[in-house]
Design an enzyme around this catalytic site. Structure first.
Site, PDB file in Angstrom:
ATOM      1  N   LYS A   1       2.245  -3.441   7.295  1.00 30.93           N
ATOM      2  CA  LYS A   1       2.538  -3.597   5.864  1.00 30.93           C
ATOM      3  C   LYS A   1       3.980  -3.166   5.578  1.00 30.93           C
ATOM      4  O   LYS A   1       4.682  -3.796   4.782  1.00 30.93           O
ATOM      5  CB  LYS A   1       1.564  -2.768   5.013  1.00 30.93           C
ATOM      6  CG  LYS A   1       0.138  -3.267   4.991  1.00 30.93           C
ATOM      7  CD  LYS A   1      -0.037  -4.662   4.410  1.00 30.93           C
ATOM      8  CE  LYS A   1       0.219  -4.736   2.917  1.00 30.93           C
ATOM      9  NZ  LYS A   1      -0.115  -6.088   2.378  1.00 30.93           N
TER      10      LYS A   1
ATOM     11  N   THR B   1       0.819  -1.212   0.000  1.00 28.69           N
ATOM     12  CA  THR B   1       0.000   0.000   0.000  1.00 28.69           C
ATOM     13  C   THR B   1       0.858   1.270   0.000  1.00 28.69           C
ATOM     14  O   THR B   1       2.006   1.240   0.464  1.00 28.69           O
ATOM     15  CB  THR B   1      -0.891  -0.009   1.267  1.00 28.69           C
ATOM     16  OG1 THR B   1      -1.441   1.280   1.469  1.00 28.69           O
ATOM     17  CG2 THR B   1      -0.104  -0.363   2.515  1.00 28.69           C
ATOM     18  N   ASP B   2       0.268   2.383  -0.451  1.00 26.65           N
ATOM     19  CA  ASP B   2       0.974   3.675  -0.370  1.00 26.65           C
ATOM     20  C   ASP B   2       0.974   4.202   1.069  1.00 26.65           C
ATOM     21  O   ASP B   2       1.692   5.161   1.374  1.00 26.65           O
ATOM     22  CB  ASP B   2       0.352   4.708  -1.322  1.00 26.65           C
ATOM     23  CG  ASP B   2      -1.109   5.043  -1.024  1.00 26.65           C
ATOM     24  OD1 ASP B   2      -1.715   4.394  -0.149  1.00 26.65           O
ATOM     25  OD2 ASP B   2      -1.643   5.967  -1.678  1.00 26.65           O
ATOM     26  N   GLU B   3       0.185   3.570   1.961  1.00 27.97           N
ATOM     27  CA  GLU B   3       0.094   4.084   3.336  1.00 27.97           C
ATOM     28  C   GLU B   3       1.413   3.920   4.090  1.00 27.97           C
ATOM     29  O   GLU B   3       1.622   4.567   5.115  1.00 27.97           O
ATOM     30  CB  GLU B   3      -1.051   3.410   4.090  1.00 27.97           C
ATOM     31  CG  GLU B   3      -2.386   3.648   3.394  1.00 27.97           C
ATOM     32  CD  GLU B   3      -3.606   3.290   4.228  1.00 27.97           C
ATOM     33  OE1 GLU B   3      -3.530   3.331   5.455  1.00 27.97           O
ATOM     34  OE2 GLU B   3      -4.648   2.986   3.610  1.00 27.97           O
TER      35      GLU B   3
ATOM     36  N   TYR C   1      -1.919  -0.714  10.960  1.00 25.18           N
ATOM     37  CA  TYR C   1      -2.034  -1.383   9.651  1.00 25.18           C
ATOM     38  C   TYR C   1      -0.828  -1.054   8.778  1.00 25.18           C
ATOM     39  O   TYR C   1      -0.136  -1.955   8.281  1.00 25.18           O
ATOM     40  CB  TYR C   1      -3.326  -0.949   8.939  1.00 25.18           C
ATOM     41  CG  TYR C   1      -3.332  -1.257   7.451  1.00 25.18           C
ATOM     42  CD1 TYR C   1      -3.331  -2.575   6.993  1.00 25.18           C
ATOM     43  CD2 TYR C   1      -3.331  -0.227   6.495  1.00 25.18           C
ATOM     44  CE1 TYR C   1      -3.316  -2.860   5.621  1.00 25.18           C
ATOM     45  CE2 TYR C   1      -3.321  -0.503   5.136  1.00 25.18           C
ATOM     46  CZ  TYR C   1      -3.307  -1.824   4.704  1.00 25.18           C
ATOM     47  OH  TYR C   1      -3.292  -2.105   3.344  1.00 25.18           O
TER      48      TYR C   1
END
Ligand code: NAD
Length: 356
Positions: A169, A140-142, A165
């Site tokens: 990741k 993810t870009d998060e 989260y």
């Protein structure tokens, strides 16, 4: 989509009963690939989504955990896949605020188990199969944290995850990188922006708003509604993964985005307008009047924006949908598949607020 290259005829997909994984599996099987689909079937996994594949011998579903080394080793030996695509994860930020341990268990410890099995399997391959094998990790870009008003995340942006989260990741991305550097496992990583489209569990913003707006219920919008995300139609994410698998350079990471930054409030108002046009409320009121601002999510990242020029320039990938075409298709899909939503909501989740 191109016909399968000899290198990617058989794939092990993890998390293929979830939102993105299932979209990927449906597309890949339709394109002639063989899929071994390993999914634990948590609340987010749903075999209903795969019902179109019932009886199709190009799809084998196995219920199990990516961290179960005995099971994964056995499946790899039996099915001899040409690549592994790791979608399996706990994926909802609000849930990670309520219970981070499960996120570390699956996203970090589970991915480590899968990587060890993949490494041992890959080491046992010979010649061309060993050369062609890939482990593609979907992320993810998060992991990059939050942006101010300007700038975009590139593959060089330093990791700065802000939620349990995104931290889990980020840790899994680092393990994937380490397995390439330490053991030579041929890995690829994709970091994608927010997805939307068919079969998304109705706890995420767009399907949640569609469900509540259809029911004429208040539409909860966190904080001032001005948090910005880049939105990508799920089918475009799947085509990006296929392209990276086919032609990505081993050890590289690729950002995937839709060039479609929108404030959350704009997304919600767009959904309201589409539903009003298709199925007006009985009382004739515009659905925008249902918007209810609620207390913000703790640590809510302000803005994400992703620069996917590496993927576009090196591998020639382009999204096929704009936000406007993709969101209209999505609203139409939910209107036409109310029974799917009703069945997934039969479980424990009742569109209640989490992570507050
Ligand atoms: P999802 O929550 O809809 O699906 C996750 C799937 O993984 C479910 O089917 C679940 O049963 C399965 N699963 C969970 N734990 C497992 C385990 N231990 N072993 C085997 N299977 C397990 O998630 P999604 O939205 O489809 O996301 C898929 C992947 O893409 C995730 O890795 C996520 O981090 C990443 N991603 C998602 C988005 C997005 O907007 N949804 C954006 C970028 C990246």
């Amino acid at each position: 989509m191109n016909s399968p290259s000899p290198q990617t005829q058989s794939l092990m997909v993890t998390g293929g009963a979830g939102f993105i994984g299932a979209n990927f599996v449906l597309q890949a099987v339709a394109d002639g690939l063989r899929i071994i689909n390993l999914d634990k079937l948590t609340y987010a996994g749903n075999l209903d989504t795969l019902s179109l594949l019932h009886g199709n011998n190009r799809h084998v579903f196995v219920q199990g955990d990516i961290g179960d080394r005995d099971l994964v080793t056995k499946l790899l030996a039996e099915h001899r896949p040409d690549a592994i695509i790791n979608f399996a994860a706990e994926s909802h930020v609000d849930r990670s605020i309520d219970g981070p341990a499960e996120f570390v268990q699956t996203n970090v410890v589970g991915t480590l188990g899968l990587l060890e099995c993949a490494r041992d399997y890959w080491r046992g391959l010979d010649g061309e199969s060993r050369e062609a094998f890939r482990f593609l990790h979907v992320s993810t870009d998060e992991v990059y944290g939050s942006l101010g008003a300007e700038g975009k995340f590139t593959e060089q942006t330093a990791y700065a995850p802000n939620s349990p989260y995104s931290a889990s990741k980020a840790a899994s991305d680092h393990l994937v990188r380490a397995f390439q550097h330490t053991y030579g496992l041929p890995t690829l990583t994709t970091n994608c922006s927010n997805n939307y489209g068919p079969y998304q569990f109705p706890e995420k913003l767009i399907p949640l708003i569609i469900q509540k707006a259809l029911a004429g219920e208040p539409l909860p919008v966190y904080g001032d509604g001005r948090n910005i995300r880049d939105w990508l139609f799920v089918g475009d994410h799947c085509s990006a993964i296929r392209r990276v698998l086919e032609a990505g350079r081993v050890g590289e990471t690729y950002n995937v985005g839709g060039n479609a930054e929108r404030e959350n409030i704009t997304v919600v108002k767009t959904v309201c307008a589409l539903l009003d046009a298709r199925q007006p409320l009985a009382n004739g009121k515009p659905r925008e009047s249902l918007i209810a601002y609620v207390k913000d999510r703790p640590g809510h990242d302000r803005r994400y924006a992703i620069d996917s020029s590496k993927l576009q320039n090196e591998l020639g990938w382009q999204p096929s949908q704009t936000f406007e075409t993709g969101i209209a298709q999505t609203v139409d899909w939910y209107l036409g598949n109310q029974s799917w939503s009703a069945r997934v909501l039969d479980g424990s989740y009742r569109m209640e607020r989490l992570g507050s």
